[in-house]
Enzyme design. Structure first.
Site, PDB file in Angstrom:
ATOM      1  N   CYS A  27       0.803  -1.230   0.000  1.00 42.16           N
ATOM      2  CA  CYS A  27       0.000   0.000   0.000  1.00 42.16           C
ATOM      3  C   CYS A  27       0.837   1.283   0.000  1.00 42.16           C
ATOM      4  O   CYS A  27       0.287   2.365  -0.167  1.00 42.16           O
ATOM      5  CB  CYS A  27      -0.919   0.013   1.219  1.00 42.16           C
ATOM      6  SG  CYS A  27       0.032  -0.083   2.742  1.00 42.16           S
ATOM      7  N   CYS A 101      -0.653  -5.367   6.604  1.00 47.08           N
ATOM      8  CA  CYS A 101      -0.407  -4.193   7.458  1.00 47.08           C
ATOM      9  C   CYS A 101       0.443  -4.561   8.681  1.00 47.08           C
ATOM     10  O   CYS A 101       1.115  -3.707   9.249  1.00 47.08           O
ATOM     11  CB  CYS A 101      -1.727  -3.596   7.938  1.00 47.08           C
ATOM     12  SG  CYS A 101      -2.912  -3.375   6.608  1.00 47.08           S
TER      13      CYS A 101
HETATM   14  S1  FES Z   1      -3.370  -0.351   4.289  1.00 40.17           S
HETATM   15 FE1  FES Z   1      -1.298   0.360   4.450  1.00 40.17          FE
HETATM   16  S2  FES Z   1      -0.637  -0.379   6.359  1.00 40.17           S
HETATM   17 FE2  FES Z   1      -2.675  -1.040   6.236  1.00 40.17          FE
END
Ligand code: FES
Length: 159
Positions: A27, A101
């Site tokens: 992400c 994450c």
């Molecule tokens: S979506 Fe990036 S750390 Fe959780």
């Protein structure tokens, strides 16, 4: 639930002994983790204080909060051995889509300990050295792939 609603140990440490900065390949989110090292009664080095800051989602914040509790007062060897399964378990689980994450917190702690050893010109345990090379490679990819976002994060972080 506590780690989600009222995260523990959020913030910076003044003059930290080690800092870990990591980026998430999935992400592009980034985390900083700071440690202060002290000694326990047996004279072994332990994590005396630990804090984190993240530009990540609520799962990243909760896993970071959990790792700060898990690592505090642990020896450096014990802290290096904390893995993401242990963190996720301490939270009572995470949805599969949020499992990526949880890597940030464990990697940031490993990097902070690596930084501590490196600053002191100490021998670095092989396992930690290997983790560092993998994490650094990923951070470089994240910084290239999400250049605009990571630069903004850096600016905000340094304010
Ligand atoms: S979506 Fe990036 S750390 Fe959780």
């Amino acid at each position: 639930m506590e780690h989600f609603s009222r995260p523990h140990n959020y913030g910076k440490i003044k003059n930290p002994d080690g800092v870990g900065k990591v980026g998430n390949l999935v992400c592009g989110d980034v985390m900083w983790l700071y440690i202060k090292v002290g000694k326990n009664k047996a004279g072994k080095e332990i994590i005396k204080d630990i804090k984190f800051e993240t530009f990540g989602c609520v799962a990243a914040i909760a896993t970071s909060s959990a790792i700060t509790d898990l690592a505090k007062e642990k020896t450096l060897e014990e802290a290096i051995a904390i893995d993401k399964q242990e963190i996720v378990q301490s939270l009572g689980g995470l949805p599969p889509i949020k499992l990526h994450c949880s890597v940030l917190a464990a990697d940031a702690l490993a990097e902070a300990i690596f930084d501590y050893y490196a600053k002191q010109n100490r021998a670095i345990p092989k396992e930690l050295e290997e983790k560092h090379h993998r994490i650094k490679k990923e951070k470089d990819i994240v910084e290239e792939k999400y250049k605009d976002w990571t630069q903004k994060e850096e600016e905000i972080h340094n304010q």
